[in-house]
Design an enzyme around this catalytic site. Structure first.
Site, PDB file in Angstrom:
ATOM      1  CB  CYS A  43       3.815  69.347  76.826  1.00 32.44           C
ATOM      2  SG  CYS A  43       2.786  70.445  75.853  1.00 32.44           S
ATOM      3  CB  CYS A  48      -0.512  69.229  75.528  1.00 39.21           C
ATOM      4  SG  CYS A  48       0.407  69.359  77.048  1.00 39.21           S
ATOM      5  CE  LYS A  51      -4.952  66.695  75.304  1.00 40.17           C
ATOM      6  NZ  LYS A  51      -4.911  67.281  76.655  1.00 40.17           N
ATOM      7  CE1 TYR A 176      -4.967  66.248  80.944  1.00 39.52           C
ATOM      8  CE2 TYR A 176      -4.677  65.873  83.292  1.00 39.52           C
ATOM      9  CZ  TYR A 176      -4.141  66.160  82.046  1.00 39.52           C
ATOM     10  OH  TYR A 176      -2.796  66.350  81.900  1.00 39.52           O
ATOM     11  CD  GLU A 180      -7.659  65.539  77.689  1.00 35.79           C
ATOM     12  OE1 GLU A 180      -7.766  66.748  77.855  1.00 35.79           O
ATOM     13  OE2 GLU A 180      -6.565  64.954  77.730  1.00 35.79           O
ATOM     14  CG  HIS A 433     -26.667  88.000  68.974  1.00 37.41           C
ATOM     15  ND1 HIS A 433     -27.110  86.958  69.778  1.00 37.41           N
ATOM     16  CD2 HIS A 433     -27.540  88.096  67.942  1.00 37.41           C
ATOM     17  CE1 HIS A 433     -28.212  86.454  69.241  1.00 37.41           C
ATOM     18  NE2 HIS A 433     -28.490  87.124  68.129  1.00 37.41           N
ATOM     19  CD  GLU A 438     -25.269  86.061  72.371  1.00 36.62           C
ATOM     20  OE1 GLU A 438     -25.675  87.223  72.503  1.00 36.62           O
ATOM     21  OE2 GLU A 438     -25.476  85.384  71.345  1.00 36.62           O
TER      22      GLU A 438
HETATM   23  C1  LIG Z   1      -1.640  62.361  77.806  1.00 35.57           C
HETATM   24  C2  LIG Z   1      -1.317  63.692  78.424  1.00 35.57           C
HETATM   25  C3  LIG Z   1      -2.033  64.802  78.047  1.00 35.57           C
HETATM   26  C4  LIG Z   1      -1.741  66.041  78.593  1.00 35.57           C
HETATM   27  N1  LIG Z   1      -2.474  67.111  78.192  1.00 35.57           N
HETATM   28  C5  LIG Z   1      -2.207  68.338  78.699  1.00 35.57           C
HETATM   29  C6  LIG Z   1      -2.935  69.472  78.245  1.00 35.57           C
HETATM   30  O1  LIG Z   1      -3.831  69.368  77.412  1.00 35.57           O
HETATM   31  N2  LIG Z   1      -2.603  70.673  78.758  1.00 35.57           N
HETATM   32  C7  LIG Z   1      -1.614  70.828  79.691  1.00 35.57           C
HETATM   33  O2  LIG Z   1      -1.342  71.951  80.114  1.00 35.57           O
HETATM   34  N3  LIG Z   1      -0.919  69.756  80.150  1.00 35.57           N
HETATM   35  C8  LIG Z   1      -1.193  68.520  79.668  1.00 35.57           C
HETATM   36  N4  LIG Z   1      -0.466  67.436  80.095  1.00 35.57           N
HETATM   37  C9  LIG Z   1       0.535  67.629  81.164  1.00 35.57           C
HETATM   38  C10 LIG Z   1       1.833  68.188  80.608  1.00 35.57           C
HETATM   39  O3  LIG Z   1       2.284  67.374  79.553  1.00 35.57           O
HETATM   40  C11 LIG Z   1       2.875  68.258  81.712  1.00 35.57           C
HETATM   41  O4  LIG Z   1       2.336  68.983  82.803  1.00 35.57           O
HETATM   42  C12 LIG Z   1       4.159  68.925  81.273  1.00 35.57           C
HETATM   43  O5  LIG Z   1       4.726  68.253  80.177  1.00 35.57           O
HETATM   44  C13 LIG Z   1       5.157  68.958  82.445  1.00 35.57           C
HETATM   45  O6  LIG Z   1       6.371  69.485  82.006  1.00 35.57           O
HETATM   46  P1  LIG Z   1       7.716  69.134  82.796  1.00 35.57           P
HETATM   47  O7  LIG Z   1       8.770  70.011  82.200  1.00 35.57           O
HETATM   48  O8  LIG Z   1       7.488  69.191  84.248  1.00 35.57           O
HETATM   49  O9  LIG Z   1       8.024  67.604  82.469  1.00 35.57           O
HETATM   50  P2  LIG Z   1       8.109  66.801  81.102  1.00 35.57           P
HETATM   51  O10 LIG Z   1       7.485  67.523  79.994  1.00 35.57           O
HETATM   52  O11 LIG Z   1       7.607  65.435  81.426  1.00 35.57           O
HETATM   53  O12 LIG Z   1       9.669  66.752  80.796  1.00 35.57           O
HETATM   54  C14 LIG Z   1      10.555  66.032  81.581  1.00 35.57           C
HETATM   55  C15 LIG Z   1      11.688  65.572  80.706  1.00 35.57           C
HETATM   56  O13 LIG Z   1      12.746  65.090  81.532  1.00 35.57           O
HETATM   57  C16 LIG Z   1      13.367  63.987  80.887  1.00 35.57           C
HETATM   58  N5  LIG Z   1      14.096  63.248  81.912  1.00 35.57           N
HETATM   59  C17 LIG Z   1      13.586  62.573  82.970  1.00 35.57           C
HETATM   60  N6  LIG Z   1      14.585  62.097  83.748  1.00 35.57           N
HETATM   61  C18 LIG Z   1      15.759  62.477  83.157  1.00 35.57           C
HETATM   62  C19 LIG Z   1      17.126  62.283  83.474  1.00 35.57           C
HETATM   63  N7  LIG Z   1      17.496  61.650  84.593  1.00 35.57           N
HETATM   64  N8  LIG Z   1      18.059  62.800  82.643  1.00 35.57           N
HETATM   65  C20 LIG Z   1      17.708  63.470  81.523  1.00 35.57           C
HETATM   66  N9  LIG Z   1      16.403  63.689  81.182  1.00 35.57           N
HETATM   67  C21 LIG Z   1      15.449  63.210  82.001  1.00 35.57           C
HETATM   68  C22 LIG Z   1      12.171  63.260  80.279  1.00 35.57           C
HETATM   69  O14 LIG Z   1      12.589  62.404  79.224  1.00 35.57           O
HETATM   70  C23 LIG Z   1      11.328  64.429  79.793  1.00 35.57           C
HETATM   71  O15 LIG Z   1      11.626  64.770  78.460  1.00 35.57           O
HETATM   72  C24 LIG Z   1      -0.711  66.174  79.549  1.00 35.57           C
HETATM   73  C25 LIG Z   1       0.012  65.057  79.945  1.00 35.57           C
HETATM   74  C26 LIG Z   1      -0.271  63.833  79.385  1.00 35.57           C
HETATM   75  C27 LIG Z   1       0.520  62.627  79.816  1.00 35.57           C
END
Ligand SMILES: Cc1cc2nc3c(=O)[nH]c(=O)nc-3n(C[C@H](O)[C@H](O)[C@H](O)COP(=O)(O)OP(=O)(O)OC[C@H]3O[C@@H](n4cnc5c(N)ncnc54)[C@H](O)[C@@H]3O)c2cc1C
Length: 456
Positions: A43, A48, A51, A176, A180, A433, A438
């Site tokens: 994110c 997010c 972007k 999406y 975007e 308004h 609205e």
């Molecule tokens: C281009 C794009 C736009 C988006 N826009 C939106 C939006 O507008 N609104 C919204 O709500 N969501 C949006 N999302 C989705 C949102 O980013 C994700 O849903 C959210 O980040 C998920 O969080 P998470 O904690 O599950 O995983 P992540 O945020 O992906 O975090 C996982 C972390 O784990 C780390 N990791 C992985 N494996 C290991 C390991 N073995 N050891 C140590 N670290 C590890 C990774 O490096 C990463 O930092 C977007 C996603 C993308 C790709």
């Protein structure tokens, strides 16, 4: 000697992992979090936030055009490199804030790739730690189509870091993220073609919303090639040639594949630990975020349920409540609102007309209008607002909008849908308004009443 080094060991410092770890530490748990790239996750660093900064950055083009109708003389040119550099500075700042928030919460941050190395054991950087609970919050990554030349395409991670704006861009995919980035590149001045397999963008969204947004994007000059599959990509010097399954070839400077995301479950030792995956490789969990292995939990995109930041955060906090605050909390995935930051943006909460109609009789309210701003700007843009109401209870079960500020407006209305308010509650609410919002309290007559529809 203590049996465990930590009460909770979180793998992955993205939205979900950071939220769960901070909340657990606030409840007094000893917590470690491992991160193999940079604290902040998708994110903050690849999703997010960057972007949305590019959406803001490129939207000025429209603002400048619109200002002319209001008497301004404005000319502007986007310095793409400066926009990317400004965005990167902000990401560095946010990364620092995330790191500080974790350390101030007394969470131990460990850099490196973590794996599950046995019962209650995590290995990172050649060291093993024992933890009472393990949380897998490793998120997902972009997935490319398996076609010849796939490596010639970029994915969303790369699109956020392009040093120069390509002149001609092809976006493959209709979700999406695809929509975007098509909007970002087009607003920045590129020629954009979006290639989609289905007959319309944004599968799963309300049909009228999908059609309306596509129409608005076409007015801005985005070209859609619908019902096509990409057969291969070829290099033609620095340019790229897309060959579609019907033989049509398209020459562009950049191909972006926005063809889905894949959960990060490989190389984590999950199989040996007894953690089951579904057929897409996502971790299966129950309503308490428990995997099939005792003591191992999973949240966020790695579970591939509703892949949004606020959902990952809410799942993480629910887990911390359950494990460390004696407050068993299940995450409720109903009526999660969502926005698409296309230009114009989309937002919705609850059910589409098509989905609601399979569950019972519904009344559909809809208005399409030219926003007041564009009476003077001259822009040919229409806003769509729509409400889906349960025919018998009159509960509002879906709200949809395509138009300026849609995500800001729907965030407020999501509370009404969650609270189970009726159409009459909306009718009783006095308008602000003049606004676009609205219209949501001024729709009087349904455009149609539908009896329950058979599921196709
Ligand atoms: C281009 C794009 C736009 C988006 N826009 C939106 C939006 O507008 N609104 C919204 O709500 N969501 C949006 N999302 C989705 C949102 O980013 C994700 O849903 C959210 O980040 C998920 O969080 P998470 O904690 O599950 O995983 P992540 O945020 O992906 O975090 C996982 C972390 O784990 C780390 N990791 C992985 N494996 C290991 C390991 N073995 N050891 C140590 N670290 C590890 C990774 O490096 C990463 O930092 C977007 C996603 C993308 C790709």
């Amino acid at each position: 000697m203590a049996k465990f080094d930590f009460d909770l060991f979180t793998i992955g410092a993205g939205s979900g992992g950071v939220a769960a770890s901070r909340r657990a530490a606030a409840f007094g748990a000893s917590v470690a979090i491992a991160e193999c790239v940079r604290v902040g996750g998708t994110c903050v660093l690849r999703g997010c936030v960057p972007k949305k900064l590019l959406v803001y950055g490129t939207h000025f083009a429209e603002e400048m055009q619109d200002a002319r109708g209001y008497g301004w003389t404005v000319e502007g040119r986007l310095d793409w490199g400066a926009l990317i550099a400004a965005k990167d500075r902000e990401l560095d700042r946010l990364h620092g804030i995330y790191l500080r928030m974790l350390t101030e919460a007394n969470v131990t941050v460990l850099g490196g790739h973590a794996t599950i190395a046995g019962d209650n054991t995590i290995e990172i950087g050649g060291r093993c730690y024992r933890a009472r609970h393990i949380l897998v919050a490793t998120g997902g990554r972009p997935q490319r189509l398996e076609i010849p030349g796939a490596d010639l395409a970029i994915v969303s991670d790369d699109a956020l870091m392009l040093p120069a704006l390509p002149r001609r861009v092809a976006i493959v995919g209709g979700g999406y993220i695809a929509v975007e980035f098509a909007s970002i590149f087009r607003a920045a001045g590129a020629e954009v073609t979006q290639v989609i397999r289905a007959d319309q963008i944004l599968r799963g969204f309300d049909r009228e919303v999908r059609d309306h947004l596509a129409g608005e994007m076409e007015k801005r000059g985005i070209r859609f090639l619908r019902g096509r599959n990409l057969a291969r990509i070829e290099a033609a010097g620095p340019a790229r040639r897309l060959v579609l399954d019907d033989g049509i070839a398209l020459d562009v400077d950049c191909v972006m594949m926005a063809t889905g995301r894949r959960p990060n479950t490989e190389g984590l030792g999950l199989e040996a630990a007894g953690v089951s995956l579904d057929k897409r490789g996502a971790i299966t969990v129950d309503a308490w975020q428990r995997t099939t292995a005792p003591g191992i939990h999973a949240i966020g995109d790695v579970t591939d349920r509703i892949n949004l930041t606020p959902v990952a955060i809410a799942e993480g906090r629910a887990l911390a409540e359950t494990l460390f605050n004696a407050n068993p909390t299940r995450m409720d995935h109903a009526d999660v609102p969502t926005g698409v930051f296309s230009q114009p943006p989309v937002a919705m909460v609850g059910m589409s007309e098509e989905r609601a109609a399979t569950l019972g009789a519904i009344d559909v309210y809809r208005t399409v209008f030219r926003p007041m701003k564009h009476t003077l700007s001259g822009r040919d843009e229409r806003t769509l607002m729509k409400m889906v109401v349960d025919g018998s209870s009159q509960r509002v079960v879906g709200i949809h909008m395509v138009g300026a500020d849609a995500p800001e407006i729907i965030q407020g209305l999501a509370i009404a849908v969650r609270a189970g308010l009726t159409k009459q509650d909306f009718d009783r609410t006095v308008a602000i308004h003049p606004t676009a919002a609205e219209e949501f309290v001024l729709m009087r007559e349904p455009v149609r009443r539908l009896a329950r529809q058979a599921i196709n």
